[in-house]
Design an enzyme around this catalytic site. Structure first.
Site, PDB file in Angstrom:
ATOM      1  CE1 TYR A 273      -4.579   0.664  10.129  1.00  0.00           C
ATOM      2  CE2 TYR A 273      -3.715  -1.563   9.910  1.00  0.00           C
ATOM      3  CZ  TYR A 273      -3.536  -0.195   9.839  1.00  0.00           C
ATOM      4  OH  TYR A 273      -2.311   0.309   9.474  1.00  0.00           O
TER       5      TYR A 273
ATOM      6  CD  GLU B 140       0.977  -0.900   9.562  1.00  0.00           C
ATOM      7  OE1 GLU B 140      -0.163  -0.949   9.067  1.00  0.00           O
ATOM      8  OE2 GLU B 140       2.009  -1.226   8.961  1.00  0.00           O
TER       9      GLU B 140
ATOM     10  CD  GLU C 173      -0.346  -5.701   7.530  1.00  0.00           C
ATOM     11  OE1 GLU C 173      -0.710  -5.602   6.358  1.00  0.00           O
ATOM     12  OE2 GLU C 173      -0.962  -5.178   8.478  1.00  0.00           O
TER      13      GLU C 173
ATOM     14  CG  ASP D 101      -1.849   1.136   1.332  1.00  0.00           C
ATOM     15  OD1 ASP D 101      -2.321   1.591   0.282  1.00  0.00           O
ATOM     16  OD2 ASP D 101      -2.097   1.595   2.462  1.00  0.00           O
TER      17      ASP D 101
END
Ligand code: GCB
Length: 599
Positions: free
Chosen positions: A467, A504, A411, A160
């Protein structure tokens, strides 16, 4: 690899500036005949105005004429590149000197002696920005046949951030002795009460010499220790402390037949790092990470070195009470690492191992036609690139006191069969390659929950990207809080001796966007999102730090879920604070760097 500096025996000359430039085919035996130019260092993408050239995938040619300086008999010339993204082939007067794969680590080539008599030579660099399943980062490489029959190369990022490319960091011409210092490895062993440091300085030279002398100087340039065998004991050393950095320098000299052959000065700090009982210790004190995942990403420069932005970022970071950052998702410039050393900022150092998750492309439909994702570890052929970049990062960053931990990947599909077999040797390699044996972590993806993950027992610190309230329970912070709490409690239960670091967590936020109801993308939602997360973090005893995603908004590839980039920054892309900054600053200035969660 030594950073390029001037010393009594070495001269560096910057080759930065405006070079000739061309995208496409070129024969390096001939002069690059182009009316285009490019600045070095920078990403080429955002300084080119035409859309097709900005997103061009393939070879880009750079060329500059360089003056050959006068050399003594025992001297040589080398070309050193801070980074070329992602593959750089180097030629002098058309002669191929070599190539380097991997876009974020330095490399150098000697200039052959046949060119030493020339007044000037042509330095040509072919920069290639293709990514595929053998490279790090991982990209989905495709070739499309256009209407005119021409092949159009494309890289669909499996990650990303925008695939910026070019000669990203400084280029130097180095004049140095042929028999020179190739490397310096500095370790310091602190006594339990931190009152004594045994400093070991290991020096590698090209050829054998009579004598290697090492002198240690303090910040006032006072000689505090000297040795001929590399080991120096310092009583009551001043430690490198978080936000209170102290840097010694080791001056190394090579002697042969009574003559000084080469000398180099390496800064270093004395501090200890270790992990024990679910805590992360720096200088024997339990440390709490407050800070960010970042990107090297600025307007115009793209991912190119921007030293002013680096300094501003670290000033902002300090100003809001943070103490650390992660070099997500690739090694940052050597200049940034030296700045972090100088400013006492703690760094979690990451290699470009991102995109190791085949389903990621499928979920974003990068593969097209709804193609079914395959098992990542059957598809990826990144082992060689991974081994290389581990060695190169540690070779480059081993002496930095700011670096307290290495990241083996961001990740990856650590919940798919084969992950353990892939990572076990790499984690081992990272641990043994580091002369300071710093902790190693792997940044775990949301899908690799405690029941599915196959690798987290192999690492020292459980790093999590989560998230809740954004990708999961989007807009529902009540459910998000529950989900986050349950999951963190499970990690805590499973690994009671390992620290947990939130690497994160974040929510896209458009500056200035407000709503009565604080819905996603508004500044109000970002504030609530962080408040919710922090409430849970404070309940988890082993949670030793929080690094928000992201420091600033940054450029990404074009996607349905990206509105001209990723907007999870606490600052906008041009470093203006969002509303949440006030809240974060309140929290972080009230959390001490040490002993926040002392048991
Ligand atoms: C992640 C990735 C990061 C992305 C972020 C996001 O988990 O590690 O590269 O930018 O999520 O915003 O989706």
């Amino acid at each position: 690899m030594l950073y390029p500096i001037n010393t009594k025996t070495r001269t560096i000359q910057s080759l930065n500036g405006v070079w000739r430039f061309k995208q496409g085919n070129h024969d390096p035996e001939t002069v690059l005949d182009s009316n285009e130019v490019m600045v070095v260092p920078t990403s080429f993408n955002d300084v080119i105005v035409e859309k097709d050239k900005r997103s061009y995938i393939g070879d880009s040619w750079y060329e500059v004429d360089i003056v050959i300086p006068k050399l003594e008999d025992q001297e040589e010339l080398a070309l050193r590149f801070g980074s070329v993204t992602h593959l750089g082939k180097v030629y002098v007067n058309g002669k191929y000197l070599g190539e380097h794969k991997g876009g974020y680590t330095p490399f150098e080539f000697s200039i052959p002696e046949e060119f030493y008599q020339e007044d000037s030579v042509r330095l040509t660099v072919c920069v290639n920005n293709e990514l595929n399943y053998t490279t790090l980062p991982v990209g989905n490489y495709v070739e499309e046949v256009q209407e005119d029959g021409k092949i159009h190369k494309k890289v669909l990022e499996n990650f990303d951030f925008y695939n910026y490319a070019g000669i990203h960091r400084n280029v130097h011409l180095i004049k140095r002795p042929k028999n020179h210092i190739k490397d310096i490895v500095i370790t310091s062993q602190l006594s339990d009460d931190l009152s004594e440091a045994k400093i070991d300085v290991t020096v590698k030279s090209v050829e054998v010499v009579d004598r290697i002398s090492v002198s240690i100087f303090d910040e006032q340039n006072r000689l505090v220790g000297k040795s001929e065998n590399g080991c120096i004991v310092l009583q009551h050393p001043r430690l490198w402390e978080v936000l209170d950095a102290y840097l010694y320098t080791a001056r190394v000299e090579l002697w042969l037949n009574g003559e000084l052959l080469d000398t180099y000065t390496e800064p270093f700090g004395i501090r200890s790092v270790n992990v024990k009982n679910g805590q992360f210790f720096i200088n024997n004190k339990p440390f709490y990470f407050k800070g960010f995942g970042k990107h090297e990403d600025t307007y115009i420069n793209g991912r190119g070195l921007n030293e002013a932005a680096n300094l501003m970022d670290l000033n902002l970071l300090k100003n809001i009470g943070a103490n650390s950052f992660r070099t997500s998702h690739y090694p940052y410039s050597e200049e940034m690492m030296r700045l972090a050393d100088r400013m006492g900022i703690v760094v979690v150092d990451e290699i470009p191992a991102v995109g190791l998750f085949q389903e990621f492309s499928a979920s974003l439909d990068l593969l097209g036609n709804g193609e079914k994702p395959k098992n990542t570890w059957e598809v990826m052929q990144t082992k060689a690139a991974h081994e290389q970049v581990i060695d190169e990062l540690i070779a480059r960053d081993k002496n930095h006191p700011s670096v307290v931990m290495w990241v083996v990947a961001n990740e990856p599909a650590s919940h798919e069969v084969g992950a353990r077999a892939y990572f076990e040797p790499l984690i081992e390699q990272m641990k043994t390659a580091d002369p300071q044996h710093r902790p190693v972590t792997l940044v775990n993806i949301m899908l690799a929950t405690p029941d599915k993950d196959e690798v987290m027992d192999l690492v020292d610190v459980i790093s999590l990207n989560r998230y809740y309230g954004w990708y999961v329970h989007h807009g529902d912070l009540v459910k998000a809080e529950q989900g986050l709490r349950e999951e963190l409690q499970e990690w805590q239960r499973l690994y009671p001796d390992k620290p947990i670091l939130m690497t994160e967590y974040g929510a896209d936020t458009l500056p200035g966007l407000q709503s009565m109801w604080d819905i996603p993308y508004t500044e109000g939602y970002q504030v609530d999102y962080y408040e919710t997360n922090h409430r849970v973090f404070d309940e988890i005893p082993n949670l030793v730090g929080e690094q928000v995603w992201n420091f600033a908004d940054f450029e990404t590839n074009v996607m349905l879920i990206r509105v001209k980039g990723n907007h999870k920054g606490l600052f906008s892309r041009n470093r203006e604070p969002k509303q949440v900054i006030r809240e974060i600053k309140k929290r972080w200035t009230s959390i001490s760097d040490y002993h926040y969660k002392s048991k």
